[in-house]
Design an enzyme around this catalytic site. Structure first.
Site, PDB file in Angstrom:
ATOM      1  N   GLU A 260      35.140  43.429  57.540  1.00  0.00           N
ATOM      2  CA  GLU A 260      36.164  42.619  58.207  1.00  0.00           C
ATOM      3  C   GLU A 260      36.660  43.364  59.438  1.00  0.00           C
ATOM      4  OE1 GLU A 260      39.210  41.725  55.311  1.00  0.00           O
ATOM      5  OE2 GLU A 260      37.811  40.641  54.018  1.00  0.00           O
ATOM      6  N   HIS A 283      41.023  36.426  55.782  1.00  0.00           N
ATOM      7  CA  HIS A 283      41.692  37.219  54.733  1.00  0.00           C
ATOM      8  C   HIS A 283      43.200  36.966  54.718  1.00  0.00           C
ATOM      9  CE1 HIS A 283      41.290  41.073  52.115  1.00  0.00           C
ATOM     10  NE2 HIS A 283      42.220  40.250  51.643  1.00  0.00           N
TER      11      HIS A 283
HETATM   12  P1  NAI Z   1      43.880  40.224  37.822  1.00  0.00           P
HETATM   13  O1  NAI Z   1      43.584  41.656  37.555  1.00  0.00           O
HETATM   14  O2  NAI Z   1      45.154  39.645  37.343  1.00  0.00           O
HETATM   15  O3  NAI Z   1      42.684  39.342  37.192  1.00  0.00           O
HETATM   16  C1  NAI Z   1      41.335  39.675  37.295  1.00  0.00           C
HETATM   17  C2  NAI Z   1      40.606  39.104  36.087  1.00  0.00           C
HETATM   18  O4  NAI Z   1      39.228  39.321  36.246  1.00  0.00           O
HETATM   19  C3  NAI Z   1      41.023  39.766  34.759  1.00  0.00           C
HETATM   20  O5  NAI Z   1      41.385  38.770  33.826  1.00  0.00           O
HETATM   21  C4  NAI Z   1      39.764  40.511  34.332  1.00  0.00           C
HETATM   22  O6  NAI Z   1      39.623  40.593  32.927  1.00  0.00           O
HETATM   23  C5  NAI Z   1      38.682  39.657  34.957  1.00  0.00           C
HETATM   24  N1  NAI Z   1      37.407  40.328  35.146  1.00  0.00           N
HETATM   25  C6  NAI Z   1      37.184  41.615  35.505  1.00  0.00           C
HETATM   26  N2  NAI Z   1      35.856  41.838  35.586  1.00  0.00           N
HETATM   27  C7  NAI Z   1      35.230  40.672  35.299  1.00  0.00           C
HETATM   28  C8  NAI Z   1      33.877  40.266  35.240  1.00  0.00           C
HETATM   29  N3  NAI Z   1      32.886  41.125  35.508  1.00  0.00           N
HETATM   30  N4  NAI Z   1      33.622  38.983  34.924  1.00  0.00           N
HETATM   31  C9  NAI Z   1      34.617  38.118  34.644  1.00  0.00           C
HETATM   32  N5  NAI Z   1      35.926  38.446  34.675  1.00  0.00           N
HETATM   33  C10 NAI Z   1      36.224  39.705  35.004  1.00  0.00           C
HETATM   34  O7  NAI Z   1      43.694  40.028  39.380  1.00  0.00           O
HETATM   35  P2  NAI Z   1      44.390  38.920  40.306  1.00  0.00           P
HETATM   36  O8  NAI Z   1      45.734  39.372  40.722  1.00  0.00           O
HETATM   37  O9  NAI Z   1      44.240  37.602  39.650  1.00  0.00           O
HETATM   38  O10 NAI Z   1      43.449  39.002  41.608  1.00  0.00           O
HETATM   39  C11 NAI Z   1      42.127  38.494  41.581  1.00  0.00           C
HETATM   40  C12 NAI Z   1      41.400  38.884  42.848  1.00  0.00           C
HETATM   41  O11 NAI Z   1      42.044  38.322  43.992  1.00  0.00           O
HETATM   42  C13 NAI Z   1      41.356  40.395  43.096  1.00  0.00           C
HETATM   43  O12 NAI Z   1      40.060  40.729  43.560  1.00  0.00           O
HETATM   44  C14 NAI Z   1      42.330  40.586  44.218  1.00  0.00           C
HETATM   45  O13 NAI Z   1      42.025  41.731  44.978  1.00  0.00           O
HETATM   46  C15 NAI Z   1      42.137  39.307  45.013  1.00  0.00           C
HETATM   47  N6  NAI Z   1      43.237  38.962  45.918  1.00  0.00           N
HETATM   48  C16 NAI Z   1      42.909  38.456  47.160  1.00  0.00           C
HETATM   49  C17 NAI Z   1      43.905  38.116  48.060  1.00  0.00           C
HETATM   50  C18 NAI Z   1      43.565  37.547  49.407  1.00  0.00           C
HETATM   51  O14 NAI Z   1      44.335  37.731  50.339  1.00  0.00           O
HETATM   52  N7  NAI Z   1      42.473  36.833  49.553  1.00  0.00           N
HETATM   53  C19 NAI Z   1      45.334  38.328  47.737  1.00  0.00           C
HETATM   54  C20 NAI Z   1      45.557  38.770  46.372  1.00  0.00           C
HETATM   55  C21 NAI Z   1      44.532  39.098  45.519  1.00  0.00           C
END
Ligand code: NAI
Length: 402
Positions: A260, A283
């Protein structure tokens, strides 16, 4: 008397929370500071608030002996040398989930936009073409949404999507409580094969990196859609561009990329730029004013609690401890120390030996660190504090009085 320095235009909601620290003085600056200016500005500062552009190195920390805690008013903490901060007894906090709702909303909106073919209709109308047609345009109602990663964002999206009449399925490596009528499936392949829209909400880990490569994309239903609002390295963007150009996928909404631009002045380079069925955003999934306000409150509260009671819950570099509210007439001794046998008993012996009655005591350890809170009745003599500061294993001693 405490002083807080808030840099990088942190949301004003942070002040309302920090002002609960008795006698606090808050100084604000709109920009980030470079190392030399930062060192000068940190003179006499106990609490520092930053966003992503202020770099906190060991050198900066060494020049800031008064600093107790750093609040990263953002999601990431890469800009701070966390180990160095812990070694110097500086607790670091962030606000990792304050933008959950913002991402979930954008993802749902993207699902609607994709199913109506808006990305290519928008590109066409900007060229003066009138693509008025219902062919290939669908409601999201009764369509299958496949959520990969049912964590904070995935589960919130699940609720929003169910409210729009979608049939929600999810795949997570951990057992998760399904919201509403959402249903878990046993494997990623099963989810890919049945979903009209697949949306990724997993962290970047060795297991998830490139999880949507050419082979995984090929397993998606023909003319389905892919959304990645999570992390840039989850998807092989070359393979995605090919799947969009060939028509195997009817569209994609992408907010995060393997590389990015570092600033507004750098060009965004991606094979997806040539794909008119891709809804591309820079992003900004979590970037809303509401999320900024929530981040201000969340990180502000963590700093306020640490300043007022020593509570380190949700710190990213300290053992987590809930020390409880201060009680009048007591003094709290907070000791960050190396996690080695005997520290707690030595501290207790020294405190008791000084004739003080221990009214409450809590300890937690994490990795190489231990953090213990000891409430004693009355004041703590200065010579006892000196002895504790010089005790083997002590990293930092601080006291709070009610
Ligand atoms: P979180 O940690 O609450 O949830 C992630 C989930 O993924 C967990 O339930 C975990 O068990 C599951 N997981 C982990 N490895 C896995 C796999 N191999 N297969 C299936 N499930 C798996 O995270 P949250 O807060 O929900 O964030 C999700 C994503 O969104 C993160 O990558 C975060 O960095 C991204 N994000 C992006 C933003 C943006 O600006 N586009 C802003 C905020 C978050």
């Amino acid at each position: 008397m405490m002083k807080a320095l808030l840099l990088e235009n942190i949301h004003p909601d942070a002040d309302a929370v920090l002002e609960r620290v008795p006698g606090i003085e808050i100084e604000r600056r709109t920009s980030a500071l470079d190392a030399d200016d930062l060192k000068a500005a940190l003179d006499g500062v106990q609490l520092l608030g930053i966003r992503s552009r202020t770099r906190i190195t060991d050198e900066v920390l060494a020049a800031a002996p008064d600093l107790l805690a750093i609040g990263c008013f953002c999601i990431g903490t890469n800009q701070v040398d966390l180990d160095a901060a812990a070694r110097r007894g500086v607790a670091v906090f962030n606000a990792p989930f304050a933008n959950t709702r913002s991402v979930a909303e954008l993802t749902l909106a993207s699902a609607v936009m994709l199913m109506r073919g808006i990305p290519e209709k928008l590109a066409a109308i900007r060229r003066g073409q009138w693509m008025k047609s219902a062919t290939g345009a669908h409601e999201v109602r009764a369509k299958k949404l496949g959520i990969v990663g049912y964590g904070n964002i995935g589960s919130q999206l699940s609720v929003l999507a169910s409210g729009h009449g979608m049939h929600v399925y999810f795949y997570d490596t951990e057992p998760k409580l399904a919201h509403g009528n959402a249903r878990p499936v046993g494997s990623l392949d099963e989810l890919l094969a049945q979903s009209d829209i697949v949306t990724l909400h997993v962290p970047s880990t060795p297991q998830t990196r490139m999880m949507m490569d050419a082979a995984a994309i090929a397993k998606m239903k023909p003319r389905s859609f892919l959304i990645n609002h999570a992390r840039g390295d989850l998807v092989d963007v070359e393979a995605l561009a090919e799947a969009l150009q060939s028509g195997h996928l009817a569209g994609a909404a992408i907010d995060v990329y393997p590389t990015e631009p570092a600033s507004k002045n750098e060009e965004f380079v991606s094979p997806l730029r040539a794909c008119e069925t891709a809804l591309l955003t820079p992003h900004i999934g979590g970037s809303t004013e509401e999320a900024q306000a929530a981040i201000g409150t969340d990180a502000g509260l963590k700093l306020m609690r640490y300043a007022g009671s020593g509570g380190s819950a949700k710190s990213v570099n300290f053992p987590e401890l809930e020390a409880g509210d201060m009680i009048a007439g007591r003094t709290r001794i907070l000791a960050l120390h190396g996690n080695a046998p005997g520290y707690l008993s030595e501290l207790t012996k020294l405190v008791s030996g000084a004739g003080l009655n221990i009214a409450a005591q809590y300890l937690n350890t994490a990795g190489e660190l231990g953090y213990v809170s000891t409430d004693v009745e009355g004041d703590v003599p200065a010579d006892l504090l000196d002895t504790l500061r010089n005790a083997p294993g002590t990293i930092r001693i601080r006291t709070i009085s009610a």
